[in-house]
Design a protein around this motif. Structure first.
Motif, PDB file in Angstrom:
ATOM      1  N   LYS A  56      10.548 -11.876  -1.374  1.00 25.95           N
ATOM      2  CA  LYS A  56      10.355 -11.631   0.050  1.00 25.95           C
ATOM      3  C   LYS A  56       9.170 -10.703   0.319  1.00 25.95           C
ATOM      4  O   LYS A  56       8.802 -10.478   1.481  1.00 25.95           O
ATOM      5  CB  LYS A  56      11.623 -11.011   0.634  1.00 25.95           C
ATOM      6  N   SER A  57       8.609 -10.142  -0.748  1.00 23.56           N
ATOM      7  CA  SER A  57       7.503  -9.190  -0.600  1.00 23.56           C
ATOM      8  C   SER A  57       6.344  -9.576  -1.513  1.00 23.56           C
ATOM      9  O   SER A  57       6.148  -8.975  -2.583  1.00 23.56           O
ATOM     10  CB  SER A  57       7.991  -7.773  -0.941  1.00 23.56           C
ATOM     11  N   PRO A  58       5.567 -10.580  -1.129  1.00 30.10           N
ATOM     12  CA  PRO A  58       4.479 -11.090  -1.977  1.00 30.10           C
ATOM     13  C   PRO A  58       3.328 -10.124  -2.205  1.00 30.10           C
ATOM     14  O   PRO A  58       2.456 -10.381  -3.027  1.00 30.10           O
ATOM     15  CB  PRO A  58       4.000 -12.334  -1.200  1.00 30.10           C
ATOM     16  N   LYS A  59       3.313  -8.994  -1.509  1.00 31.57           N
ATOM     17  CA  LYS A  59       2.202  -8.049  -1.689  1.00 31.57           C
ATOM     18  C   LYS A  59       2.321  -7.247  -2.989  1.00 31.57           C
ATOM     19  O   LYS A  59       1.389  -6.540  -3.373  1.00 31.57           O
ATOM     20  CB  LYS A  59       2.110  -7.091  -0.505  1.00 31.57           C
ATOM     21  N   TYR A  60       3.486  -7.363  -3.672  1.00 33.38           N
ATOM     22  CA  TYR A  60       3.690  -6.636  -4.925  1.00 33.38           C
ATOM     23  C   TYR A  60       3.580  -7.569  -6.127  1.00 33.38           C
ATOM     24  O   TYR A  60       3.743  -8.792  -5.998  1.00 33.38           O
ATOM     25  CB  TYR A  60       5.053  -5.957  -4.923  1.00 33.38           C
ATOM     26  N   ASN A  61       3.317  -7.004  -7.282  1.00 27.37           N
ATOM     27  CA  ASN A  61       3.199  -7.757  -8.528  1.00 27.37           C
ATOM     28  C   ASN A  61       4.552  -8.391  -8.872  1.00 27.37           C
ATOM     29  O   ASN A  61       5.558  -7.690  -9.011  1.00 27.37           O
ATOM     30  CB  ASN A  61       2.751  -6.818  -9.653  1.00 27.37           C
ATOM     31  N   SER A  62       4.583  -9.694  -9.023  1.00 27.51           N
ATOM     32  CA  SER A  62       5.828 -10.400  -9.334  1.00 27.51           C
ATOM     33  C   SER A  62       5.910 -10.797 -10.812  1.00 27.51           C
ATOM     34  O   SER A  62       6.846 -11.466 -11.221  1.00 27.51           O
ATOM     35  CB  SER A  62       5.959 -11.653  -8.464  1.00 27.51           C
TER      36      SER A  62
END
Length: 207
Positions: A56-62
């Protein structure tokens, strides 16, 4: 008559011997002993939770995340570098917790989000930019939950410290003022992950 008495005597000896032998062979379980804590199952659950969050938070490294299991004794490896993409543990090391988190009871900690508490704070953190401070290079931490929302204002950062050992110890390691504090050699491992990441890496501290 004598033969019957002799037979009963032998039977009594045999039964007594057999009963004693069975008693000796049964393992005794101490009611006071505590089961040894294993981090694997808890880490697995935390990985599942952080994957949901990152979805839900694509701005962080997945692809990679850091996990700190504060239930593990400080002398044992409890800072985990996890490859989310390939679902495997990349590295692990020691990490110190805040001196304010000490309860006086071995193996039990308390946590706080209050300024000057010197406590560690549970929750998710976004690892920010680096800077040069008292302990050399360090990384700013931004609390993403109510339990650690004051991290930046409390100057809670990820930093190294020369007195933190690299190898596991049979006794507790030194405490910080609330910061996750690691060995210099292990810091180099984390540094490579953070500095080469195009997005902010998430660090999760749980108990």
């Amino acid at each position: 008559m004598k033969s019957k008495v002799f037979f009963l005597f032998l039977l009594l000896i045999f039964c007594t011997t057999f009963a004693c032998r069975n008693k000796e062979e049964k393992p005794t379980v101490s009611k006071t002993s505590k089961p040894i804590y294993s981090y694997e199952e808890k880490l697995k659950n935390e990985v599942t939770e952080i994957r949901r969050f990152l979805g839900k938070s694509p701005k962080y490294n997945s692809d990679v995340a850091f996990f700190l299991d504060m239930k593990v004794e400080s002398g044992r490896n409890r800072f985990f570098v996890y490859d989310l993409k390939n679902n495997k543990l990349l590295d692990k090391g020691l990490v110190g917790h805040g001196s304010g988190s000490e309860t006086g009871i071995y193996g039990e900690l308390k946590f706080s989000n209050i300024k000057n508490s010197n406590c560690s704070s549970l929750g998710k953190y976004a690892i920010g930019s680096s800077y040069t401070g008292r302990f050399g290079k360090a990384y700013k931490l931004y609390g993403l939950d109510k339990s650690n929302s004051n991290a930046f204002d409390r100057n809670i950062v990820l930093h190294k410290y020369e007195d933190v050992p690299f190898e596991e110890q049979p006794y507790p390691i030194c405490n910080s003022l609330g910061c996750p504090m690691v060995n210099e050699k292990f810091f180099n491992v984390l540094e490579k992950q953070i500095d080469t990441s195009k997005k902010k890496i998430i660090l999760v501290m749980y108990y």
